[in-house]
Design a protein around this motif. Structure first.
Motif, PDB file in Angstrom:
ATOM      1  N   VAL A 100       0.833  -1.207   0.000  1.00 33.24           N
ATOM      2  CA  VAL A 100       0.000   0.000   0.000  1.00 33.24           C
ATOM      3  C   VAL A 100       0.866   1.255   0.000  1.00 33.24           C
ATOM      4  CG1 VAL A 100      -1.702   1.325   1.301  1.00 33.24           C
ATOM      5  CG2 VAL A 100      -1.949  -1.167   1.097  1.00 33.24           C
ATOM      6  N   GLU A 101       1.886   1.261   0.831  1.00 37.55           N
ATOM      7  CA  GLU A 101       2.788   2.416   0.875  1.00 37.55           C
ATOM      8  C   GLU A 101       3.543   2.583  -0.437  1.00 37.55           C
ATOM      9  OE1 GLU A 101       5.213   1.637   4.266  1.00 37.55           O
ATOM     10  OE2 GLU A 101       3.739   2.420   5.709  1.00 37.55           O
ATOM     11  N   GLY A 102       3.834   1.471  -1.088  1.00 36.74           N
ATOM     12  CA  GLY A 102       4.556   1.519  -2.341  1.00 36.74           C
ATOM     13  C   GLY A 102       3.792   2.161  -3.473  1.00 36.74           C
ATOM     14  N   LEU A 103       2.456   2.224  -3.348  1.00 38.15           N
ATOM     15  CA  LEU A 103       1.648   2.849  -4.391  1.00 38.15           C
ATOM     16  C   LEU A 103       1.959   4.332  -4.531  1.00 38.15           C
ATOM     17  CD1 LEU A 103      -1.833   1.207  -3.667  1.00 38.15           C
ATOM     18  CD2 LEU A 103      -0.230   0.636  -5.502  1.00 38.15           C
ATOM     19  N   GLU A 104       2.425   4.944  -3.448  1.00 36.83           N
ATOM     20  CA  GLU A 104       2.725   6.374  -3.461  1.00 36.83           C
ATOM     21  C   GLU A 104       4.221   6.641  -3.584  1.00 36.83           C
ATOM     22  OE1 GLU A 104       1.030   7.865   0.114  1.00 36.83           O
ATOM     23  OE2 GLU A 104      -1.041   7.448  -0.491  1.00 36.83           O
ATOM     24  N   GLY A 105       5.013   5.593  -3.760  1.00 36.87           N
ATOM     25  CA  GLY A 105       6.458   5.757  -3.847  1.00 36.87           C
ATOM     26  C   GLY A 105       6.913   6.209  -5.219  1.00 36.87           C
ATOM     27  N   ALA A 106       8.176   6.542  -5.298  1.00 40.53           N
ATOM     28  CA  ALA A 106       8.741   7.040  -6.559  1.00 40.53           C
ATOM     29  C   ALA A 106       8.966   5.920  -7.558  1.00 40.53           C
ATOM     30  CB  ALA A 106      10.073   7.747  -6.269  1.00 40.53           C
ATOM     31  N   HIS A 107       9.078   4.679  -7.059  1.00 39.62           N
ATOM     32  CA  HIS A 107       9.347   3.545  -7.944  1.00 39.62           C
ATOM     33  C   HIS A 107       8.293   2.460  -7.707  1.00 39.62           C
ATOM     34  CE1 HIS A 107      13.174   5.404  -8.889  1.00 39.62           C
ATOM     35  NE2 HIS A 107      13.410   5.530  -7.597  1.00 39.62           N
ATOM     36  N   PRO A 108       7.117   2.593  -8.323  1.00 43.52           N
ATOM     37  CA  PRO A 108       6.026   1.631  -8.114  1.00 43.52           C
ATOM     38  C   PRO A 108       6.415   0.225  -8.565  1.00 43.52           C
ATOM     39  CG  PRO A 108       5.564   3.057  -9.995  1.00 43.52           C
ATOM     40  CD  PRO A 108       6.755   3.636  -9.304  1.00 43.52           C
ATOM     41  N   ARG A 109       5.924  -0.754  -7.806  1.00 47.15           N
ATOM     42  CA  ARG A 109       6.209  -2.161  -8.109  1.00 47.15           C
ATOM     43  C   ARG A 109       4.958  -2.895  -8.591  1.00 47.15           C
ATOM     44  NH1 ARG A 109      10.617  -4.634  -5.378  1.00 47.15           N
ATOM     45  NH2 ARG A 109       9.260  -6.140  -4.364  1.00 47.15           N
ATOM     46  N   LEU A 110       3.893  -2.124  -8.892  1.00 50.31           N
ATOM     47  CA  LEU A 110       2.725  -2.633  -9.590  1.00 50.31           C
ATOM     48  C   LEU A 110       2.638  -1.902 -10.925  1.00 50.31           C
ATOM     49  CD1 LEU A 110       0.006  -2.787  -6.789  1.00 50.31           C
ATOM     50  CD2 LEU A 110       0.993  -4.735  -7.991  1.00 50.31           C
ATOM     51  N   TYR A 111       2.166  -2.615 -11.950  1.00 50.86           N
ATOM     52  CA  TYR A 111       2.202  -2.046 -13.287  1.00 50.86           C
ATOM     53  C   TYR A 111       0.823  -2.108 -13.935  1.00 50.86           C
ATOM     54  CZ  TYR A 111       7.042  -3.094 -12.204  1.00 50.86           C
ATOM     55  OH  TYR A 111       8.255  -3.195 -11.568  1.00 50.86           O
ATOM     56  N   GLY A 112       0.230  -0.933 -14.175  1.00 50.16           N
ATOM     57  CA  GLY A 112      -1.030  -0.871 -14.893  1.00 50.16           C
ATOM     58  C   GLY A 112      -2.207  -1.385 -14.098  1.00 50.16           C
ATOM     59  N   ALA A 113      -3.189  -1.895 -14.825  1.00 52.61           N
ATOM     60  CA  ALA A 113      -4.460  -2.270 -14.219  1.00 52.61           C
ATOM     61  C   ALA A 113      -4.701  -3.768 -14.175  1.00 52.61           C
ATOM     62  CB  ALA A 113      -5.604  -1.614 -14.997  1.00 52.61           C
ATOM     63  N   SER A 114      -3.803  -4.578 -14.684  1.00 52.66           N
ATOM     64  CA  SER A 114      -4.085  -5.997 -14.897  1.00 52.66           C
ATOM     65  C   SER A 114      -4.254  -6.779 -13.603  1.00 52.66           C
ATOM     66  CB  SER A 114      -2.978  -6.629 -15.741  1.00 52.66           C
ATOM     67  OG  SER A 114      -1.807  -6.813 -14.975  1.00 52.66           O
ATOM     68  N   PHE A 115      -4.917  -7.916 -13.731  1.00 49.23           N
ATOM     69  CA  PHE A 115      -5.065  -8.837 -12.613  1.00 49.23           C
ATOM     70  C   PHE A 115      -3.727  -9.460 -12.250  1.00 49.23           C
ATOM     71  CE2 PHE A 115      -6.294 -13.056 -10.871  1.00 49.23           C
ATOM     72  CZ  PHE A 115      -7.059 -12.619  -9.803  1.00 49.23           C
ATOM     73  N   ALA A 116      -2.916  -9.748 -13.254  1.00 46.84           N
ATOM     74  CA  ALA A 116      -1.643 -10.422 -13.023  1.00 46.84           C
ATOM     75  C   ALA A 116      -0.614  -9.525 -12.360  1.00 46.84           C
ATOM     76  CB  ALA A 116      -1.089 -10.963 -14.339  1.00 46.84           C
ATOM     77  N   HIS A 117      -0.475  -8.293 -12.851  1.00 47.98           N
ATOM     78  CA  HIS A 117       0.657  -7.458 -12.440  1.00 47.98           C
ATOM     79  C   HIS A 117       0.271  -6.072 -11.920  1.00 47.98           C
ATOM     80  CE1 HIS A 117       3.256 -10.477 -14.132  1.00 47.98           C
ATOM     81  NE2 HIS A 117       2.691 -10.354 -15.311  1.00 47.98           N
ATOM     82  N   GLY A 118      -1.012  -5.737 -11.915  1.00 49.97           N
ATOM     83  CA  GLY A 118      -1.387  -4.367 -11.600  1.00 49.97           C
ATOM     84  C   GLY A 118      -2.511  -4.201 -10.605  1.00 49.97           C
ATOM     85  N   GLY A 119      -3.328  -3.177 -10.845  1.00 46.99           N
ATOM     86  CA  GLY A 119      -4.330  -2.741  -9.888  1.00 46.99           C
ATOM     87  C   GLY A 119      -5.425  -3.734  -9.598  1.00 46.99           C
ATOM     88  N   ALA A 120      -5.840  -4.529 -10.589  1.00 45.23           N
ATOM     89  CA  ALA A 120      -6.911  -5.496 -10.345  1.00 45.23           C
ATOM     90  C   ALA A 120      -6.469  -6.569  -9.362  1.00 45.23           C
ATOM     91  CB  ALA A 120      -7.368  -6.127 -11.661  1.00 45.23           C
ATOM     92  N   GLY A 121      -5.208  -6.995  -9.469  1.00 46.68           N
ATOM     93  CA  GLY A 121      -4.687  -7.965  -8.505  1.00 46.68           C
ATOM     94  C   GLY A 121      -4.628  -7.390  -7.102  1.00 46.68           C
ATOM     95  N   MET A 122      -4.251  -6.116  -7.012  1.00 49.64           N
ATOM     96  CA  MET A 122      -4.216  -5.423  -5.718  1.00 49.64           C
ATOM     97  C   MET A 122      -5.624  -5.330  -5.121  1.00 49.64           C
ATOM     98  SD  MET A 122      -2.552  -3.572  -3.453  1.00 49.64           S
ATOM     99  CE  MET A 122      -2.760  -2.218  -2.311  1.00 49.64           C
ATOM    100  N   ALA A 123      -6.583  -4.900  -5.940  1.00 48.53           N
ATOM    101  CA  ALA A 123      -7.953  -4.750  -5.463  1.00 48.53           C
ATOM    102  C   ALA A 123      -8.551  -6.097  -5.062  1.00 48.53           C
ATOM    103  CB  ALA A 123      -8.802  -4.094  -6.558  1.00 48.53           C
ATOM    104  N   TYR A 124      -8.269  -7.125  -5.850  1.00 52.39           N
ATOM    105  CA  TYR A 124      -8.770  -8.466  -5.531  1.00 52.39           C
ATOM    106  C   TYR A 124      -8.264  -8.909  -4.160  1.00 52.39           C
ATOM    107  CZ  TYR A 124      -9.884 -13.431  -6.027  1.00 52.39           C
ATOM    108  OH  TYR A 124     -10.384 -14.695  -5.828  1.00 52.39           O
ATOM    109  N   THR A 125      -6.980  -8.698  -3.893  1.00 54.94           N
ATOM    110  CA  THR A 125      -6.389  -9.123  -2.624  1.00 54.94           C
ATOM    111  C   THR A 125      -6.974  -8.341  -1.454  1.00 54.94           C
ATOM    112  OG1 THR A 125      -4.324  -9.626  -3.793  1.00 54.94           O
ATOM    113  CG2 THR A 125      -4.221  -9.497  -1.393  1.00 54.94           C
ATOM    114  N   LEU A 126      -7.072  -7.014  -1.589  1.00 58.91           N
ATOM    115  CA  LEU A 126      -7.646  -6.196  -0.516  1.00 58.91           C
ATOM    116  C   LEU A 126      -9.073  -6.610  -0.207  1.00 58.91           C
ATOM    117  CD1 LEU A 126      -6.372  -2.602  -1.427  1.00 58.91           C
ATOM    118  CD2 LEU A 126      -5.715  -3.958   0.567  1.00 58.91           C
ATOM    119  N   ASN A 127      -9.873  -6.790  -1.252  1.00 60.51           N
ATOM    120  CA  ASN A 127     -11.265  -7.184  -1.065  1.00 60.51           C
ATOM    121  C   ASN A 127     -11.364  -8.565  -0.416  1.00 60.51           C
ATOM    122  OD1 ASN A 127     -14.243  -6.904  -1.673  1.00 60.51           O
ATOM    123  ND2 ASN A 127     -13.787  -8.711  -2.891  1.00 60.51           N
TER     124      ASN A 127
END
Length: 392
Positions: free
Chosen positions: A61-88
């Motif tokens: 979560v803290e990394g989302l606001e960092g200078a070097h993000p470690r999530l990429y785009g919106a995808s389930f595999a590598h991005g925001g959808a995977g993050m949202a799925y896990t949080l939910n």
């Protein structure tokens, strides 16, 4: 066999937690590790396991606001959808005490906009594109905003369907990157028709766009069935359905893949689930007959299975049969599950000795985490629902 599986779980757990994640993604990184640790906690109730998972989640979560993000785009595999799925997923199971409703609301709007654009441009991939986002929305507790987002994406899928007399299919521009071929139709779960239909089946019966969903599922299955091919045991051709076909030609590829990602097991899962939900007895019977045939395929030539991995190895096949047994109660599928669990245990020893998973410890599909999940479900007396993330 369970004792041996438990010993292997203890060994691979040490390997999984001993390394740093290469990124924060759900497929290969920190979110995959968090998802694994949650289920490990369900089995062991070890305080340190939960503390570790929550610390990693804080870092993501803290990394989302960092200078070097470690999530990429919106995808389930590598991005925001995977993050949202896990949080939910963690919030619904009360694993995290803090509320993420505001964060999810902001993320959901971004994911919707990205999914609309991706679907309009043919980016319908489950792992990389718009379908992975719809999959995440399908797992949310129904509420007006989320239901509206689901409806918007269902309508987009309906509009983008290639509607032909032989059935409907969808283009997937993400597959073109690998093939440089823009007339390529994919039948698989991970990148193609089966994955699309399984996501839609998760929404069937609980969406205001149910008629659209039912038509897409029915026409999508019709397209698959129209491309059924004859097996040829003499020439060792065992697949009933192609993996890919080239549009407007007679060219197709149908290797003997038996796996989570591609192959006849994908169609068995789709037909079985759709037959039950649509009360289509002939489709259910077809799923059973093809499923029985897959159970006779056990050697490398007839399965292409060479390792214990989840994506195209024995663990994914074992979990697929477990899912089919639980859905149908058919004991033949249970026998197939136990056979491939045994193969997973045997191949895992060999794979570990050969260093097969070094650098892939947190990889859900091709690394240790996916194998660990399959063995967890085997040894556990409680039902674990992790495989729903992968459409099982």
């Amino acid at each position: 066999m369970k004792r041996k599986a438990q010993e292997q779980l203890e060994e691979i757990h040490k390997r999984i937690i001993a390394v740093e994640s290469i990124n924060d993604s759900f497929l290969k990184g920190k979110l995959s590790l968090i998802f694994y640790l949650y289920h490990q906690f369900q089995l062991t109730h070890t305080t340190n396991t939960k503390t570790h998972a929550l610390q990693l989640l804080k870092e993501v979560v803290e990394g989302l606001e960092g200078a070097h993000p470690r999530l990429y785009g919106a995808s389930f595999a590598h991005g925001g959808a995977g993050m949202a799925y896990t949080l939910n997923y963690l919030q619904e199971r009360k694993f995290i005490s803090f509320q993420v409703k505001r964060e999810l609301a902001i993320l959901d709007k971004y994911l919707l906009d990205m999914a609309v654009t991706q679907i309009e441009e043919g980016g319908i991939d489950f792992l990389q594109g718009g379908l992975g986002i719809l999959h995440y929305f399908s797992q949310r507790t129904p509420e007006d905003t989320v239901t509206n987002y689901q409806d918007i994406l269902v309508e987009k899928l309906y509009q983008q369907a290639e509607k032909q007399h032989e059935g409907w299919w969808w283009t997937n521009s993400y597959s073109y990157i690998k093939t440089n071929e823009r007339q390529y139709i994919d039948f698989g779960l991970s990148h193609g028709q089966s994955g699309i239909l399984l996501v839609l089946l998760n929404l069937l019966g609980r969406s205001s766009k149910n008629c659209m969903i039912e038509e897409m599922v029915t026409q999508g299955i019709r397209f698959i069935k129209k491309h059924k091919i004859d097996i040829d045991a003499i020439n060792e051709d065992y697949s009933f359905f192609p993996l890919i076909i080239k549009r407007n030609t007679n060219e197709f590829s149908a290797p003997n893949r038996l796996a989570w990602c591609y192959g006849d097991l994908n169609q068995v899962l789709v037909f079985s689930r759709a037959g039950k939900l649509l009360h289509d007895k002939p489709l259910t019977e077809l799923a059973y007959l093809i499923g029985l045939h897959t159970l006779m395929r056990k050697d490398i030539n007839s399965t292409l299975i060479k390792d214990a991995g989840f994506c195209h190895g024995s663990a994914g096949v074992a979990q697929s049969y477990k899912n089919l047994f639980e859905a149908t109660g058919n004991l033949h599928f249970q026998e197939g599950y136990h056979y491939w669990i045994g193969q997973t245990i045997e191949m895992l020893d060999r794979d570990l000795g050969a260093g097969h998973y070094e650098g892939k410890e947190h990889d859900l599909l091709e690394g240790l985490v996916g194998v660990a999940f399959t063995l967890m479900s085997f040894v556990s007396a409680q039902r674990l629902d992790w495989s729903a993330a992968l459409l099982l």
